[in-house]
Design a protein around this motif. Structure first.
Motif, PDB file in Angstrom:
ATOM      1  N   HIS A   1      39.668  31.578  31.688  1.00 24.34           N
ATOM      2  CA  HIS A   1      40.042  31.486  32.886  1.00 24.34           C
ATOM      3  C   HIS A   1      40.451  30.335  33.449  1.00 24.34           C
ATOM      4  O   HIS A   1      39.900  29.120  33.433  1.00 24.34           O
ATOM      5  CB  HIS A   1      38.691  32.101  34.126  1.00 24.34           C
ATOM      6  CG  HIS A   1      38.450  33.635  33.861  1.00 24.34           C
ATOM      7  ND1 HIS A   1      37.004  34.078  33.186  1.00 24.34           N
ATOM      8  CD2 HIS A   1      39.301  34.660  34.130  1.00 24.34           C
ATOM      9  CE1 HIS A   1      37.276  35.301  33.257  1.00 24.34           C
ATOM     10  NE2 HIS A   1      38.349  35.631  33.719  1.00 24.34           N
TER      11      HIS A   1
ATOM     12  N   ASP B   1      42.062  37.871  39.964  1.00 25.12           N
ATOM     13  CA  ASP B   1      42.022  37.586  38.558  1.00 25.12           C
ATOM     14  C   ASP B   1      42.578  39.280  37.793  1.00 25.12           C
ATOM     15  O   ASP B   1      41.946  40.036  38.168  1.00 25.12           O
ATOM     16  CB  ASP B   1      40.635  37.281  38.423  1.00 25.12           C
ATOM     17  CG  ASP B   1      40.323  37.224  36.854  1.00 25.12           C
ATOM     18  OD1 ASP B   1      41.043  37.817  35.943  1.00 25.12           O
ATOM     19  OD2 ASP B   1      39.394  36.469  36.526  1.00 25.12           O
TER      20      ASP B   1
ATOM     21  N   CYS C   1      41.438  40.738  35.425  1.00 25.15           N
ATOM     22  CA  CYS C   1      40.353  41.399  34.653  1.00 25.15           C
ATOM     23  C   CYS C   1      39.939  42.180  35.791  1.00 25.15           C
ATOM     24  O   CYS C   1      39.263  43.343  35.570  1.00 25.15           O
ATOM     25  CB  CYS C   1      39.292  40.614  33.904  1.00 25.15           C
ATOM     26  SG  CYS C   1      38.573  39.443  35.019  1.00 25.15           S
TER      27      CYS C   1
ATOM     28  N   ASP D   1      44.894  35.606  33.233  1.00 21.57           N
ATOM     29  CA  ASP D   1      44.031  35.864  34.467  1.00 21.57           C
ATOM     30  C   ASP D   1      44.922  35.638  35.599  1.00 21.57           C
ATOM     31  O   ASP D   1      44.733  36.716  36.630  1.00 21.57           O
ATOM     32  CB  ASP D   1      42.864  35.136  34.415  1.00 21.57           C
ATOM     33  CG  ASP D   1      43.025  33.570  34.569  1.00 21.57           C
ATOM     34  OD1 ASP D   1      44.190  33.220  34.113  1.00 21.57           O
ATOM     35  OD2 ASP D   1      42.220  32.677  34.945  1.00 21.57           O
TER      36      ASP D   1
ATOM     37  N   PHE E   1      41.418  39.633  26.245  1.00 21.59           N
ATOM     38  CA  PHE E   1      40.732  40.135  27.251  1.00 21.59           C
ATOM     39  C   PHE E   1      41.538  40.614  28.479  1.00 21.59           C
ATOM     40  O   PHE E   1      41.420  41.766  28.846  1.00 21.59           O
ATOM     41  CB  PHE E   1      39.766  39.148  27.627  1.00 21.59           C
ATOM     42  CG  PHE E   1      38.774  39.444  28.828  1.00 21.59           C
ATOM     43  CD1 PHE E   1      37.508  40.218  28.361  1.00 21.59           C
ATOM     44  CD2 PHE E   1      38.589  39.001  30.014  1.00 21.59           C
ATOM     45  CE1 PHE E   1      36.611  40.668  29.726  1.00 21.59           C
ATOM     46  CE2 PHE E   1      37.948  39.203  31.089  1.00 21.59           C
ATOM     47  CZ  PHE E   1      36.964  39.982  30.915  1.00 21.59           C
ATOM     48  N   HIS E   2      42.200  39.687  28.848  1.00 23.05           N
ATOM     49  CA  HIS E   2      42.897  39.867  30.036  1.00 23.05           C
ATOM     50  C   HIS E   2      44.368  40.931  29.610  1.00 23.05           C
ATOM     51  O   HIS E   2      44.681  41.602  30.696  1.00 23.05           O
ATOM     52  CB  HIS E   2      43.562  38.730  30.684  1.00 23.05           C
ATOM     53  CG  HIS E   2      42.483  38.116  31.575  1.00 23.05           C
ATOM     54  ND1 HIS E   2      41.730  36.888  30.769  1.00 23.05           N
ATOM     55  CD2 HIS E   2      41.746  38.351  32.822  1.00 23.05           C
ATOM     56  CE1 HIS E   2      40.623  36.684  31.908  1.00 23.05           C
ATOM     57  NE2 HIS E   2      40.579  37.496  32.841  1.00 23.05           N
TER      58      HIS E   2
HETATM   59 ZN   LIG Z   1      39.035  37.416  34.428  1.00 22.27          ZN
END
Ligand SMILES: [Zn+2]
Lengths: 323, 332
Positions: A6, B231, B233, B273, B282-283
């Motif tokens: 992030h 974000d 996600c 993100d 993941f994103h």
């Molecule tokens: Zn995220």
């Protein structure tokens, strides 16, 4: 999810820079992988000693999310180190674990594994110092008033303090006032409003009606202040809605039918309903029909909601009343 | 200040496929080694995103299946990578990947279910592994695994529902434990756990829907909690919860689509993100999953409850526990 994915800006690079970086990384990769394989070897050989513990420290400093290494650490303590120690020495080692946490939190305040380890340490301590934890979590929330782990840990600490006390009034009042302070610092501190909603009921529990009314009035003043300052913020609105209670919309029964020769009875409502208790059903002799109720998820979008009741009376031709 | 990142209004499927394929070739990056504990989950994110983009063959099927099986322990649980300790959080992606590749028979389901059941506590909650962390995430994971393996009877679903309901808050949302603040990711797990358990009547749809739709910010992105940054996600955590409770039309789909697309890396593929950040798988997965839920043209539909391609859930013979696709079914 680990926090390192992030908010990391992508930086423009060129072939030359990339090559230089690669060379630098190659050294680090080798160091890291050597550490990991040495540590694994030691654990597999059951060398549960301080030297292996130090290996885990070195790895966790580079990678605090590596949960298996945290597990090794606990195994080393439980199987190799604690059995040779008296309570006092054990307490001292655990105190060092807590200090290790403080080192790591500066690298990554959001690692679940780290927080789990701290909780575990306190759970195996014979004399955990919850007041010390209370102070620590206060400091953390001063640094970041919305930290999810911080609030979560605060609940944990307070629950432990409550457990040790016969009279929980003092800690409850303290926590309630803490949310006041946090909310006054920032009316949009949602975490603090949330926590307040959890503490308020225990504050009101032993109060007289008059005292409750006084608290209620003060709550409304606080909400009013918040709404004037931050009218677009949802926090105070939701708290207000909860405090005064949502007015339930009027829901009606559209119909009910039973399926003959089965134990099923269906009750259909004109809106979504949650049941506060059983559906009261009476048979033709005015006897209560017992059974358990199940929500029937609609097979297609529908404004109607139906509940199914499985009752224990095999067949009855007429039911009198469903309420 | 750097120049504005280049913009596009379409999903760069080819770039993302290439990006996902390249993940296993990055052994020169320290990051590759530091994220080893996420490798099995990474396979799930990658395979699912690829399947949604109709490119599931971009990863070698047999190799993937073998790798997943090699992560399993005697106890039945899976580790995050070969040789890593078992954890329920890695056990779900193992099952999801095998289901998507139609290879569930490669493992012993009994063992998996036994492992999951062994992690249920007296009060109905689940712990993540033997070390005792308790979280609503693990309830969802347990229910999801058992549902995918059609073994829900092997755990105490009723008690689990009771515990989840204790985690509900005054805003209609759910936290990680009783008393915990509402958080979109935790709401995803609780709402969909309740969906699997057939207990969605515990959710106040309008109240929760309001909280969830307030997560959309002016730039179209969604955040996870009030006053937090948008974000990618959360495009998934928030949107899928809205889909399951049938309130997806409470947010602006065009603006969210725009936001997700703006977080693509147009040089090397992948989604980050936020626009301009480093991408990760993941994103990339959750961005594509969000777009699939938004019925983005050319993507397969996704099941909001299981976060898996809808055709996989359908072919397992599992019921659709949400009303989302029925409403806007446009075919795969
Ligand atoms: Zn995220």
């Amino acid at each position: 999810m680990s926090s390192n994915v992030h908010g990391v800006k992508k930086v423009k690079t060129n072939e030359e820079l990339a090559q230089a970086r690669k060379q630098k990384e190659a050294v680090k990769i080798k160091e890291y992988n050597d550490l990991v394989s040495r540590c694994k070897e030691e654990v597999e050989a059951k060398h549960f000693e301080f030297s292996t513990l130090r290996l885990t420290s070195d790895i966790l400093q580079l990678n605090p999310d590596y949960y298996t290494i945290w597990n090794y650490r606990r195994e080393i303590l439980l199987q190799g180190i604690f059995p040779t120690m008296d309570e006092e020495a054990k307490q001292q080692v655990l105190q060092q674990e807590l200090e290790f946490f403080m080192q790591l939190i500066r690298i990554n305040p959001k690692s679940y594994s780290m927080w789990n380890h701290r909780r575990w340490c306190l759970s195996v301590m014979s004399k955990p110092d919850w007041q010390q934890e209370f102070k620590l979590v206060g400091k953390m929330l001063d640094l970041d008033a919305r930290n999810f782990h911080g609030w979560s840990y605060r609940r944990n600490v307070v629950a432990n303090i409550r457990e040790q006390q016969l009279d929980t009034k003092e800690i409850d009042t303290k926590e309630f006032e803490y949310t006041s302070t946090k909310i006054k610092q920032s009316f949009s501190n949602y975490s603090a409003w949330h926590y307040r909603s959890k503490v308020l009921p225990s504050i009101l529990k032993d109060m007289t009606d008059e005292e409750r009314t006084a608290v209620g009035k003060k709550e409304l003043d606080l909400i009013k202040n918040a709404l004037y300052t931050e009218p677009d913020d949802q926090s105070a609105w939701l708290y207000y809605w909860w405090l005064v209670g949502r007015v339930p919309s009027h829901v009606q029964i559209v119909g009910a039918y039973s399926v003959s020769k089965t134990q099923f009875l269906f009750v259909v409502f004109d809106d979504e309903v949650q049941l506060a208790g059983d559906i009261a059903v009476q048979d033709e002799q005015n006897n209560k029909v017992n059974g358990s109720c199940y929500f029937q998820p609609p097979t297609m979008p529908s404004p109607l909601h139906s509940w199914m009741m499985k009752h224990w009376q095999f067949s009855f031709s007429n039911w009198i009343q469903v309420a | 200040m750097a120049t504005e990142p280049p913009k596009t209004d379409k999903l760069e499927v080819d770039l993302h496929v290439k990006y996902i394929q390249s993940l296993n070739t990055k052994k020169d990056d320290l990051e590759y080694w530091l994220t080893e504990h996420l490798r099995l989950q990474g396979i799930y994110w990658g395979i699912t995103a690829l399947d949604l983009m109709k490119h599931v063959d971009a990863l070698p099927r047999e190799e993937v299946i073998k790798y997943v099986c090699d992560c399993q322990h005697e106890s039945g649980g899976f580790g995050g990578h070969i040789g890593h300790d078992p954890h329920i959080q890695n056990t779900l992606p193992a099952i999801q990947v095998l289901a998507t590749l139609n290879a569930l028979d490669a493992i012993d389901a009994d063992k998996v279910v036994k492992y999951v059941a062994s992690l249920q506590n007296e009060d109905g909650s689940f712990q993540g592994d033997q070390w005792g962390e308790v979280d609503t995430r693990f309830c969802y994971i347990a229910l999801s695994i058992c549902s995918l393996l059609k073994r829900l009877d092997d755990i105490n679903v009723k008690k689990c529902v009771e515990w989840i309901v204790k985690c509900r808050n005054y805003d209609g949302g759910f936290g990680n434990q009783p008393g915990g603040e509402s958080h979109s990711a935790q709401i995803f797990t609780c709402v969909n756990a309740l969906a699997i358990a057939g207990a969605l009547h515990h959710v106040d749809r309008d109240l929760l829907g309001w909280w969830l739709c307030e997560r959309q910010l002016k730039n179209g992105g969604l955040n996870g909690r009030p006053e937090k940054l948008e974000d990618v996600c959360y495009s998934w955590w928030v949107l899928s919860s809205l889909a399951t409770i049938d309130r997806m039309d409470w947010i602006n789909p065009e603006k969210l689509t725009e936001f997700i697309l703006s977080a693509q890396d147009l040089e090397d593929g992948g989604i980050s993100d936020r626009p301009g950040d480093m991408v990760d798988v993941f994103h990339t997965h959750f961005g594509i999953a969000g777009l699939a839920l938004l019925k983005y043209d050319g993507l397969r539909s996704i099941d909001p409850v299981y976060c898996m391609p809808q055709h996989v859930i359908d072919s397992l013979g599992l019921p659709r526990l949400h009303q989302h696709n029925d409403k806007m079914e446009s075919g795969v």
